[in-house]
Write a protein that holds these residues in place. Sequence first.
Motif, PDB file in Angstrom:
ATOM      1  N   UNK A  29      27.496  55.675  42.309  1.00 38.27           N
ATOM      2  CA  UNK A  29      26.551  54.756  42.953  1.00 38.27           C
ATOM      3  C   UNK A  29      27.116  54.224  44.268  1.00 38.27           C
ATOM      4  N   UNK A  30      28.449  54.049  44.325  1.00 33.98           N
ATOM      5  CA  UNK A  30      29.068  53.544  45.554  1.00 33.98           C
ATOM      6  C   UNK A  30      28.876  54.539  46.703  1.00 33.98           C
ATOM      7  N   UNK A  31      29.104  55.828  46.447  1.00 29.80           N
ATOM      8  CA  UNK A  31      28.932  56.813  47.528  1.00 29.80           C
ATOM      9  C   UNK A  31      27.453  57.002  47.842  1.00 29.80           C
ATOM     10  N   UNK A  32      26.601  56.842  46.849  1.00 33.24           N
ATOM     11  CA  UNK A  32      25.155  56.932  47.086  1.00 33.24           C
ATOM     12  C   UNK A  32      24.712  55.817  48.031  1.00 33.24           C
ATOM     13  N   UNK A  33      25.203  54.601  47.795  1.00 30.54           N
ATOM     14  CA  UNK A  33      24.854  53.474  48.671  1.00 30.54           C
ATOM     15  C   UNK A  33      25.341  53.716  50.097  1.00 30.54           C
ATOM     16  N   UNK A  34      26.488  54.349  50.246  1.00 22.52           N
ATOM     17  CA  UNK A  34      27.017  54.620  51.582  1.00 22.52           C
ATOM     18  C   UNK A  34      26.121  55.599  52.341  1.00 22.52           C
ATOM     19  N   UNK A  35      25.582  56.586  51.648  1.00 25.70           N
ATOM     20  CA  UNK A  35      24.865  57.680  52.304  1.00 25.70           C
ATOM     21  C   UNK A  35      23.346  57.540  52.304  1.00 25.70           C
ATOM     22  N   UNK A  36      22.803  56.627  51.522  1.00 26.43           N
ATOM     23  CA  UNK A  36      21.345  56.605  51.334  1.00 26.43           C
ATOM     24  C   UNK A  36      20.576  56.221  52.596  1.00 26.43           C
ATOM     25  N   UNK A  39       9.690  60.929  49.568  1.00 24.38           N
ATOM     26  CA  UNK A  39      11.017  60.298  49.518  1.00 24.38           C
ATOM     27  C   UNK A  39      11.618  60.159  50.913  1.00 24.38           C
ATOM     28  N   UNK A  40      12.317  59.045  51.125  1.00 23.74           N
ATOM     29  CA  UNK A  40      12.943  58.788  52.429  1.00 23.74           C
ATOM     30  C   UNK A  40      14.235  58.010  52.214  1.00 23.74           C
ATOM     31  N   UNK A  41      14.700  57.332  53.276  1.00 23.58           N
ATOM     32  CA  UNK A  41      15.935  56.555  53.171  1.00 23.58           C
ATOM     33  C   UNK A  41      15.835  55.540  52.025  1.00 23.58           C
ATOM     34  N   UNK A  42      16.951  55.331  51.333  1.00 24.34           N
ATOM     35  CA  UNK A  42      17.097  54.381  50.219  1.00 24.34           C
ATOM     36  C   UNK A  42      16.338  54.797  48.958  1.00 24.34           C
ATOM     37  N   UNK A  43      15.735  55.988  48.977  1.00 22.05           N
ATOM     38  CA  UNK A  43      15.058  56.496  47.782  1.00 22.05           C
ATOM     39  C   UNK A  43      16.019  57.381  46.981  1.00 22.05           C
ATOM     40  N   UNK A  44      16.059  57.151  45.682  1.00 23.17           N
ATOM     41  CA  UNK A  44      16.891  57.959  44.786  1.00 23.17           C
ATOM     42  C   UNK A  44      15.999  58.509  43.683  1.00 23.17           C
ATOM     43  N   UNK A 102      20.780  57.555  55.303  1.00 25.61           N
ATOM     44  CA  UNK A 102      20.518  58.775  56.079  1.00 25.61           C
ATOM     45  C   UNK A 102      19.412  59.649  55.490  1.00 25.61           C
ATOM     46  N   UNK A 103      18.982  59.331  54.274  1.00 28.66           N
ATOM     47  CA  UNK A 103      17.947  60.153  53.660  1.00 28.66           C
ATOM     48  C   UNK A 103      17.964  60.023  52.146  1.00 28.66           C
ATOM     49  N   UNK A 104      17.094  60.765  51.458  1.00 29.46           N
ATOM     50  CA  UNK A 104      16.957  60.624  50.006  1.00 29.46           C
ATOM     51  C   UNK A 104      18.130  61.215  49.226  1.00 29.46           C
ATOM     52  N   UNK A 105      18.276  60.738  47.991  1.00 28.47           N
ATOM     53  CA  UNK A 105      19.356  61.135  47.091  1.00 28.47           C
ATOM     54  C   UNK A 105      18.738  61.754  45.836  1.00 28.47           C
ATOM     55  N   UNK A 106      19.399  62.756  45.276  1.00 28.10           N
ATOM     56  CA  UNK A 106      18.936  63.376  44.038  1.00 28.10           C
ATOM     57  C   UNK A 106      20.017  63.257  42.966  1.00 28.10           C
ATOM     58  N   UNK A 107      19.594  62.798  41.779  1.00 20.85           N
ATOM     59  CA  UNK A 107      20.492  62.745  40.618  1.00 20.85           C
ATOM     60  C   UNK A 107      19.873  63.587  39.512  1.00 20.85           C
ATOM     61  N   UNK A 108      20.630  64.555  39.022  1.00 19.33           N
ATOM     62  CA  UNK A 108      20.172  65.391  37.909  1.00 19.33           C
ATOM     63  C   UNK A 108      21.077  65.092  36.717  1.00 19.33           C
ATOM     64  N   UNK A 109      20.468  64.791  35.573  1.00 15.17           N
ATOM     65  CA  UNK A 109      21.239  64.399  34.392  1.00 15.17           C
ATOM     66  C   UNK A 109      20.540  64.900  33.132  1.00 15.17           C
TER      67      UNK A 109
END
Length: 800
Positions: free
Chosen positions: A362-369, A414-419, A371-378
């Motif tokens: 989550x820390x690295x996601x917050x750093x990069x979000x 999806x855009x910035x800050x979207x996960x 710049x654009x959307x994030x994808x988590x697959x679980x």
Amino acid sequence: TKKHKDIARIISSNGLRVPATHSREVLAAVGNLSSFMTVHSAIALDADEISTLNGKKDLMKGVTASSQIYIQLIPLGEGFKLAMFVKPFGPKGPYLKPGQGAENVMAEVDGQRLQTRRNLVQERHKVREVEAACPTLAEVEERGREWLLQETDVCLSVLLELKTIMDKVVIEWPEGEQITVRQLASPDRLSLQVRRIKGSKGLSWFAMTGSLSIDESLVIDMKKLMELARRNSGRFLPLGNGDFLALTDEFRRRLDDFSSIADGHSRQDTGDRSLRIHPLASMAMDNIIQGIGHLETDAAWAAQLQLIREAQLLDPQVPSTLQADLRDYQIEGYKWLSRLAHWGGGACLADDMGLGKTLQALAIILEKTCNGPILIVAPTSVCMNWLQEANRFAPTLNMHLLGNRNRRKLVQSLKEFDVLVTSYTLLQQEAKLLAGIDWQVIVLDEAQAIKNMETKRSQAAMALNGRFKLLTTGTPIENHLGELWNLFNFIIPGLLGSLESFTQRFAIPIERFRDQAVRRKLKKLIRPFILRRSKAQVLEELPPRTEITLQVEMNDEEQAFYEAMRRQALENLAVDNTLFARPVKRKIAYGGSVGKNNGKVYTVKILAEIMKLRRACCNPKLVMPETDIESSKLLLFEKVVAELLENRHKALVFSQFVGHLQIIRSFLDKKKIEYRYLDGATPVKQREKEVEAFQAGQGDLFLISLKAGGLGLNLTAADYVIHMDPWWNPAVEDQASDRAHRIGQVRPVTIYRLIAKHTIEEKIVRLHQEKRDLANSLLAETEISSKLSAEELMNLILEQ
């Protein structure tokens, strides 16, 4: 010859005794013998003695003996025979063993009968000099000044040592069999050029070319040199026509390091003499090529090195929007991720279960979000956990769960800050849709889900586009090397080369030949991209964990029932037990080799019989519902639970068989013991409620199916774990146990394993012991049964 036979007959095996009065005649006769054979004598002839041979007078001449050492190297099988000689009469005289035999020797050389007196002491001294200069000979058994050098490397080592005393020995080869060893003093004769490959997509790959100048007459292309080094593990490389190149140990190590990094397989042009270097391996390569004779690089190579150096100096700060106090090791984990992201690497965060991998991600996601959307697959069972953790610790993120409605609309908006959080099942179903987005970060949680490159799930993951790719897994990843290659093919495509080259360079040497040196090279190559910390390393405050195996003594009826099933299994499989007891190739009754005739079909049949036996170990009712046979395991479980509840403990109860959990549920209902329940069929929302209720104190036991509840759950309200039956791989059980033994746990955790004595369960536990080394490795199988041969599976059923 006839003359030799006549002499042998006259002397006989008992020797020939002659009166002393006839000594002159005997010595004269001995002198005559020297015309066709070498004669050793304890008595020297007077140089003036003249004997008559064939009616002519012939003077025997005395000469000074030579102590020069001659070494013969004769091909013998795969190696050579080395023999040491002297020639007392000079180069044309007969061969004698140095330091052995009589001092006085007579022989005919070039038609002249000669006599000499050998210096045996000096000959032995010269032998010792040679042996001192050739320490390799001390490692080989000597037989009468002869050594059998059965390994080529040993022979070449001796040759190299002999080169240092060429003024003291003469080496003789059979005609046309001579071997030459060229020695390479240092890497300063190596010339390299490194250039960016034009037109390479994504990260800029580099091409390395070069050559090694051995001497004025011989220059070897770098790619050929690498191929020779890969095919020959020793320090001698065959150059053809009996020529060998002797490498120094330091230069051999450099070539091995080159080999682990450079990929010589070029699909486009088989005539290409360059070696491909992955940009993320550039720092490792830069360390290897330091100090070589001549190096040319381009601006792109310098820029890549500069980028990596900048990343190493980077000191990122944990985003202020992360609403959590990270532990020191978690901060270090975040910084490691941030540095890798800075210079374009991928990452595998492989910390022990329960050390907060989600929080670090989550820390690295917050750093990069931004710049654009994030994808988590679980895994499906863990998706809700990601939403909860993000809402709790990273409230500025806009979390979305990919569900059944409006998937396309959601993904494309999806855009910035979207996960976006999705399951592996939906990743596979919506592969094309998800592959059309440029993700800033892609997180694959419990990443062993994509270990098999042939599955559609893995192929869907490989199609995703992301600037930074992160794998999180508490299951270590090594030893099953095809799977390791696939995981790295996701985070850093190409780093380990093509699957073909990876197999040749790493998989075969490590898996087939247990080559520890190659294993170390592979670890060195992947080490920058894997971070693994154990609880023992980073959590001194974590309470202790105790593991206890409880032996279940079956009652007579139960034991008879199990044995009847075991014998029936063997009968069903038509196996002759006696054949399996012999150390020969095992055959099944219908005449085919186990595992070859009907291959997988037969293995599946064995597994089906094993499954019945494992169920019988748990409770006879799992195999024969109508039976009245009492389950000894259930009785022991009752005693354990009664003691735990009396002392106000809470426990997690795991079984891989849902039917077994149902029997336990019925037992607990009768005893009016409160419990929570979860298996693979439990809906996601219901799972959350069950977990929250247990953590809030509602229920003394939590019954969980092993595969459904082994991942992503935080159940620190329990301080005991009970495994009702053993799973193939201990890592899966460890993951389940770590639901309780994790951050937040303040009490010691005790883990019970209930194992039925004298059954297949004991054999599975022995397999655990054999596989324990996987726990701290880099890749572990989750289904060990798929890795066992039919013979090994049969041994689980056979009585021992």
